[in-house]
Design an enzyme around this catalytic site. Structure first.
Site, PDB file in Angstrom:
ATOM      1  N   HIS A 206       0.864  -1.183   0.000  1.00 22.76           N
ATOM      2  CA  HIS A 206       0.000   0.000   0.000  1.00 22.76           C
ATOM      3  C   HIS A 206       0.901   1.234   0.000  1.00 22.76           C
ATOM      4  O   HIS A 206       1.689   1.437   0.927  1.00 22.76           O
ATOM      5  CB  HIS A 206      -0.922   0.022   1.213  1.00 22.76           C
ATOM      6  CG  HIS A 206      -1.880   1.175   1.207  1.00 22.76           C
ATOM      7  ND1 HIS A 206      -3.125   1.113   0.608  1.00 22.76           N
ATOM      8  CD2 HIS A 206      -1.771   2.430   1.714  1.00 22.76           C
ATOM      9  CE1 HIS A 206      -3.737   2.279   0.750  1.00 22.76           C
ATOM     10  NE2 HIS A 206      -2.937   3.096   1.417  1.00 22.76           N
ATOM     11  N   CYS A 207       0.780   2.046  -1.037  1.00 28.26           N
ATOM     12  CA  CYS A 207       1.666   3.197  -1.204  1.00 28.26           C
ATOM     13  C   CYS A 207       0.945   4.475  -0.777  1.00 28.26           C
ATOM     14  O   CYS A 207      -0.070   4.856  -1.380  1.00 28.26           O
ATOM     15  CB  CYS A 207       2.112   3.318  -2.660  1.00 28.26           C
ATOM     16  SG  CYS A 207       3.242   4.700  -2.957  1.00 28.26           S
ATOM     17  N   PRO A 208       1.446   5.161   0.248  1.00 33.25           N
ATOM     18  CA  PRO A 208       0.788   6.405   0.676  1.00 33.25           C
ATOM     19  C   PRO A 208       0.946   7.529  -0.340  1.00 33.25           C
ATOM     20  O   PRO A 208       0.136   8.464  -0.346  1.00 33.25           O
ATOM     21  CB  PRO A 208       1.498   6.740   1.991  1.00 33.25           C
ATOM     22  CG  PRO A 208       2.822   6.072   1.897  1.00 33.25           C
ATOM     23  CD  PRO A 208       2.608   4.832   1.101  1.00 33.25           C
ATOM     24  N   ASN A 211      -1.921   6.877  -2.463  1.00 28.56           N
ATOM     25  CA  ASN A 211      -3.142   6.618  -1.697  1.00 28.56           C
ATOM     26  C   ASN A 211      -3.932   5.466  -2.313  1.00 28.56           C
ATOM     27  O   ASN A 211      -5.142   5.537  -2.504  1.00 28.56           O
ATOM     28  CB  ASN A 211      -4.025   7.873  -1.626  1.00 28.56           C
ATOM     29  CG  ASN A 211      -5.164   7.710  -0.625  1.00 28.56           C
ATOM     30  OD1 ASN A 211      -5.054   6.958   0.337  1.00 28.56           O
ATOM     31  ND2 ASN A 211      -6.264   8.413  -0.861  1.00 28.56           N
ATOM     32  N   ASN A 212      -3.217   4.407  -2.614  1.00 27.13           N
ATOM     33  CA  ASN A 212      -3.854   3.263  -3.249  1.00 27.13           C
ATOM     34  C   ASN A 212      -3.000   2.030  -3.013  1.00 27.13           C
ATOM     35  O   ASN A 212      -1.813   2.125  -2.698  1.00 27.13           O
ATOM     36  CB  ASN A 212      -4.018   3.496  -4.754  1.00 27.13           C
ATOM     37  CG  ASN A 212      -5.058   2.586  -5.366  1.00 27.13           C
ATOM     38  OD1 ASN A 212      -5.714   1.808  -4.667  1.00 27.13           O
ATOM     39  ND2 ASN A 212      -5.214   2.656  -6.677  1.00 27.13           N
TER      40      ASN A 212
END
Length: 419
Positions: A206-208, A211-212
């Site tokens: 999950h990549c901040p 945001n996905n």
């Protein structure tokens, strides 16, 4: 008259009153129970109000978390917009004197800028792929699973359902991978994301910054996002360097463009260094056909953990992410192979390039047809190799030779394995 709680879901509670005659009384707009125009003096039960009060802060907290999650994306968007203004206006239009140099810089800059924004947009707004309905428990098995308290019996229920699914991996304890939150059997390489609150096919992380969740549906877009962001930063840093030196040594007159040019070089160089390490790492993962999760925790097959269980060779690993048609590799359009629910493995997949001879139904004729072996379907493989107790054959470094005997009209198969 008695209470019957009919449904409790998301703090919505339906309470029905049953009188002696069997007539049902439901709440009216005022929150009182009655039949027709007659109301009773009974208000909402206290547990209904308490449940709603408990859920209200949780709902507000989730909304705040979703809003705060967009802060990194907004930050990147603002930096990109400022870099566009600083490069196009302050550098190319107001600082560079040569028209030819301006034209070349602007063309290359806009090409890298468009591809960077396009791939970044696709990475952010491509919804993560979820398991299909096939991986949900049927109604009867679901009721049995929820009623059963013993883990052994629950596993037996899951095994019965999993026999018809393309599954090769299990948990570290050898159990069927089941998500109690989403109530689905997890396909291979699928994991539950706590931030997105869903199971994501071939989840990488999950990549901040987007945001996905990065997974099967947008992993190619993520790789291209890293590629074009690196190209974008490298080009800016390389083209700004000479003017950065001139401003630093005071060879150019003082102007308001000096701050933008100096700061633009520092920002581009900083992002370039940080992106380069991440880009190199993910290229290595693609070549090995691993996700970030699998790099840290090896997937468990029937014969034990194996980090390279899904690796099919460098070229095939690249094709799984970018597709077969190389003309689409550099475009942020979906071309990845498969459906994200099942993946070929080097442990249980027959080599499709290995020729075999198949006997005819009525006996072997002299003109036996020799053709390529069809790839074993994931469905039968999961039944026979993962969930069954049959033998397990590793296909690594195996040579299969078929010798036909004209006299006995029989086929002899010899298998030589290299340990």
């Amino acid at each position: 008259m008695s209470f019957n709680v009919m449904n409790i879901h998301n703090s919505v509670v339906t309470v029905v009153l049953q009188n002696r005659g069997g007539a049902k009384e439901e709440p009216n707009r005022r929150g009182w129970w009655g039949t027709g125009g007659r109301t009773t003096s009974l208000p909402f039960p206290s547990f209904v109000v308490t449940e709603r009060r408990k859920m209200a802060p949780t709902h507000v907290l989730r909304c705040c978390q979703r809003g705060l999650a967009w802060i990194p994306v907004i930050f990147i968007a603002l930096v990109v917009c400022w870099s566009y203004y600083a490069y196009v206006v302050e550098l190319c239009i107001l600082t560079i004197p040569s028209t030819g140099e301006k034209f070349i810089y602007l063309v290359v800059f806009h090409l890298s800028f468009i591809m960077f924004v396009w791939s970044y947009w696709k990475t952010i707004f491509t919804r993560p792929a979820n398991p299909s309905k096939e991986f949900c428990l049927p109604k009867s098995e679901k009721e049995q699973y929820e009623k059963e308290q013993r883990p052994e019996t629950q596993q037996e229920i899951l095994k019965r359902v999993a026999t018809s699914l393309p599954l090769y991996t299990r948990t570290g304890a050898g159990a069927i991978r089941y998500c109690d939150r989403c109530q689905v059997i997890k396909p291979d390489r699928c994991h539950h994301c706590s931030a997105c609150d869903m199971c994501v096919l071939k989840m990488d992380h999950h990549c901040p910054w987007v945001n996905n969740c990065v997974g099967f549906s947008n992993y190619k877009f993520f790789i291209l996002f890293l590629t074009y962001s690196l190209v974008y930063c490298l080009f800016i840093a390389a083209s700004v360097l000479q003017y950065f030196i001139k401003f630093w040594t005071s060879d150019l007159p003082e102007s308001h463009a000096k701050f933008h040019v100096l700061f633009l070089f520092f920002v581009a160089a900083m992002f370039c260094i940080s992106i380069l390490s991440l880009f190199t790492y993910h290229l290595w993962l693609v070549g090995k056909n691993r996700s970030t999760i699998e790099a840290f925790r090896a997937p468990v097959f029937r014969n034990g953990p194996d980090k390279s269980g899904f690796s099919l060779g460098f070229s095939k690993n690249i094709a799984q992410v970018f597709g077969d048609q190389k003309k689409y590799w550099l475009l942020p359009v979906f071309t990845s192979q498969g459906d994200g629910l099942s993946f070929p493995t080097r442990l249980v997949t027959v080599d499709p390039e290995q020729p075999i001879e198949c006997p005819q139904p009525g006996g072997l004729d002299k003109g036996a047809v020799e053709g390529p072996a069809e790839q074993t379907s994931p469905l039968s493989e999961s039944q026979n190799r993962l969930l069954g107790n049959d033998y397990h054959i590793e296909e690594d470094h195996k040579e299969i030779d078929f010798l036909k005997s004209d006299e006995s009209e029989a086929i002899t198969i010899s298998i030589e394995s290299e340990s």
